[in-house]
Write a protein that holds these residues in place. Sequence first.
Motif, PDB file in Angstrom:
ATOM      1  N   LYS A  55       0.909  -1.220   0.049  1.00 34.52           N
ATOM      2  CA  LYS A  55      -0.058  -0.087  -0.221  1.00 34.52           C
ATOM      3  C   LYS A  55       1.101   1.229   0.013  1.00 34.52           C
ATOM      4  CE  LYS A  55      -4.088  -2.183   0.557  1.00 34.52           C
ATOM      5  NZ  LYS A  55      -5.357  -1.784  -0.551  1.00 34.52           N
ATOM      6  N   LEU A  56       2.099   1.121  -0.632  1.00 32.55           N
ATOM      7  CA  LEU A  56       2.911   2.307  -0.613  1.00 32.55           C
ATOM      8  C   LEU A  56       2.382   3.698  -1.439  1.00 32.55           C
ATOM      9  CD1 LEU A  56       6.322   0.378  -1.337  1.00 32.55           C
ATOM     10  CD2 LEU A  56       5.496   1.252   0.938  1.00 32.55           C
ATOM     11  N   SER A  57       2.613   4.729  -0.716  1.00 30.74           N
ATOM     12  CA  SER A  57       2.132   6.053  -1.449  1.00 30.74           C
ATOM     13  C   SER A  57       3.055   7.169  -0.820  1.00 30.74           C
ATOM     14  CB  SER A  57       0.823   6.385  -0.803  1.00 30.74           C
ATOM     15  OG  SER A  57       0.651   6.372   0.772  1.00 30.74           O
ATOM     16  N   GLY A  58       2.938   8.191  -1.432  1.00 36.62           N
ATOM     17  CA  GLY A  58       3.835   9.460  -1.243  1.00 36.62           C
ATOM     18  C   GLY A  58       5.099   9.299  -1.898  1.00 36.62           C
ATOM     19  N   GLU A  59       6.004   9.725  -1.303  1.00 33.22           N
ATOM     20  CA  GLU A  59       7.336   9.822  -1.880  1.00 33.22           C
ATOM     21  C   GLU A  59       8.243   8.233  -1.521  1.00 33.22           C
ATOM     22  OE1 GLU A  59      11.795  12.403  -1.890  1.00 33.22           O
ATOM     23  OE2 GLU A  59       9.810  13.069  -0.882  1.00 33.22           O
ATOM     24  N   LEU A  60       9.169   8.024  -2.401  1.00 34.14           N
ATOM     25  CA  LEU A  60       9.983   6.602  -1.880  1.00 34.14           C
ATOM     26  C   LEU A  60      11.419   7.253  -2.704  1.00 34.14           C
ATOM     27  CD1 LEU A  60      10.802   3.589  -1.213  1.00 34.14           C
ATOM     28  CD2 LEU A  60      10.205   3.271  -3.653  1.00 34.14           C
ATOM     29  N   LYS A  61      12.454   7.173  -1.870  1.00 37.00           N
ATOM     30  CA  LYS A  61      13.735   7.542  -1.753  1.00 37.00           C
ATOM     31  C   LYS A  61      14.590   6.474  -1.922  1.00 37.00           C
ATOM     32  CE  LYS A  61      15.640  11.728  -1.045  1.00 37.00           C
ATOM     33  NZ  LYS A  61      15.900  12.745  -0.259  1.00 37.00           N
ATOM     34  N   ILE A  62      15.505   6.247  -3.051  1.00 40.43           N
ATOM     35  CA  ILE A  62      16.107   5.100  -3.154  1.00 40.43           C
ATOM     36  C   ILE A  62      17.490   5.607  -2.819  1.00 40.43           C
ATOM     37  CG2 ILE A  62      17.253   3.432  -4.826  1.00 40.43           C
ATOM     38  CD1 ILE A  62      14.072   3.054  -4.271  1.00 40.43           C
ATOM     39  N   PRO A  63      18.203   4.440  -1.793  1.00 40.98           N
ATOM     40  CA  PRO A  63      19.526   4.953  -1.476  1.00 40.98           C
ATOM     41  C   PRO A  63      20.442   5.001  -2.517  1.00 40.98           C
ATOM     42  CG  PRO A  63      18.648   3.299  -0.035  1.00 40.98           C
ATOM     43  CD  PRO A  63      17.465   3.591  -1.312  1.00 40.98           C
ATOM     44  N   ALA A  64      21.923   5.714  -2.360  1.00 43.09           N
ATOM     45  CA  ALA A  64      22.623   5.831  -3.344  1.00 43.09           C
ATOM     46  C   ALA A  64      23.495   4.676  -3.536  1.00 43.09           C
ATOM     47  CB  ALA A  64      23.652   6.858  -3.013  1.00 43.09           C
ATOM     48  N   SER A  65      23.377   3.767  -2.620  1.00 42.39           N
ATOM     49  CA  SER A  65      24.330   2.733  -2.538  1.00 42.39           C
ATOM     50  C   SER A  65      23.487   1.544  -3.429  1.00 42.39           C
ATOM     51  CB  SER A  65      24.495   2.010  -1.374  1.00 42.39           C
ATOM     52  OG  SER A  65      23.167   1.738  -0.548  1.00 42.39           O
ATOM     53  N   VAL A  66      22.378   1.603  -3.651  1.00 42.86           N
ATOM     54  CA  VAL A  66      21.429   0.746  -4.713  1.00 42.86           C
ATOM     55  C   VAL A  66      22.073   0.554  -6.015  1.00 42.86           C
ATOM     56  CG1 VAL A  66      19.456  -0.217  -5.579  1.00 42.86           C
ATOM     57  CG2 VAL A  66      19.683   0.642  -3.214  1.00 42.86           C
ATOM     58  N   THR A  67      22.684  -0.642  -6.461  1.00 45.31           N
ATOM     59  CA  THR A  67      22.867  -0.843  -7.937  1.00 45.31           C
ATOM     60  C   THR A  67      21.764  -1.340  -8.955  1.00 45.31           C
ATOM     61  OG1 THR A  67      23.733  -2.882  -7.352  1.00 45.31           O
ATOM     62  CG2 THR A  67      25.297  -0.749  -7.227  1.00 45.31           C
ATOM     63  N   GLU A  68      21.009  -2.286  -8.370  1.00 44.83           N
ATOM     64  CA  GLU A  68      20.003  -3.118  -9.005  1.00 44.83           C
ATOM     65  C   GLU A  68      18.517  -2.768  -8.241  1.00 44.83           C
ATOM     66  OE1 GLU A  68      19.169  -7.334 -10.982  1.00 44.83           O
ATOM     67  OE2 GLU A  68      20.906  -6.788 -10.180  1.00 44.83           O
ATOM     68  N   ILE A  69      17.531  -2.553  -9.012  1.00 40.52           N
ATOM     69  CA  ILE A  69      16.232  -2.891  -8.512  1.00 40.52           C
ATOM     70  C   ILE A  69      15.459  -3.966  -9.310  1.00 40.52           C
ATOM     71  CG2 ILE A  69      13.789  -1.847  -8.187  1.00 40.52           C
ATOM     72  CD1 ILE A  69      15.515   0.818  -7.968  1.00 40.52           C
ATOM     73  N   GLY A  70      15.152  -4.976  -8.589  1.00 39.12           N
ATOM     74  CA  GLY A  70      14.585  -6.347  -9.413  1.00 39.12           C
ATOM     75  C   GLY A  70      13.168  -6.016  -9.888  1.00 39.12           C
ATOM     76  N   GLN A  71      12.734  -6.997 -10.759  1.00 37.36           N
ATOM     77  CA  GLN A  71      11.706  -7.177 -11.459  1.00 37.36           C
ATOM     78  C   GLN A  71      10.459  -7.021 -10.475  1.00 37.36           C
ATOM     79  OE1 GLN A  71      11.588 -10.542 -14.404  1.00 37.36           O
ATOM     80  NE2 GLN A  71       9.159 -10.719 -14.001  1.00 37.36           N
TER      81      GLN A  71
END
Length: 230
Positions: A55-71
């Motif tokens: 039920k995610l809503s609003g803003e999502l901030k991805i950390p700088a360390s992340v290299t891959e976001i999966g399927q």
Amino acid sequence: MARVLSGELKIPNSVQTIGDYAFLGEYDGNQISKLIFESNSKLETIGNSSFSNNKLSGELKIPASVTEIGQSAFLGENDGTTNRISKLTFEDDSKLETIGISAFMQNSIEGVLILPDKVKIINASAFGNNNIEKLYLGSQLEYLGNYSFGGNNSLQTVKIDMTETDSLPSVNKVTIADAEEYFEDLGLEYNIDYKDSRYEKATGRRSNKIVKEEPEEEENIIEEDEEDTN
């Protein structure tokens, strides 16, 4: 029986990998509404379907360390009953390179989306069916998957952070012409913009849909050396 999660979830900065299906909403019944990553995160991989259909809503901030976001990592349902992320941002100096198939599909991402410059691969349907109006693509982009931005019917501007010459050395890299054709094929209304005004001055193409121009053929001039009569 597994614990059902709801409300806010904070990911500790020591976590390096979030595994496939780790916090799946569908079937597992999780209803996470807000996701926060602690500062100085060491997270590198967000696995397949790890947060899909919550039920995610609003803003999502991805950390700088992340290299891959999966399927399907943050996939929502097309009826609006699950994830509805409205703003997606990335920490400065992001290391993100790969965005998986349908990773953010069917959310409510709106307004401006600025993808990190190191992103090389945007897979099929990655951002399909959102409300993105302005899109910024980085200079290291190599692959745009089918329908990766399809269904963003409010898309008005695509800024490509490269010049025509930037794309020539790498065979696999997306060229400006590729990107223009790609968005046209999706039937989206857009304006192409570039980081370098030299391209605009040379071609006269900037603020409207691109009209393909055939390069002018240069005349071949053969100069014959005068024979030395001496």
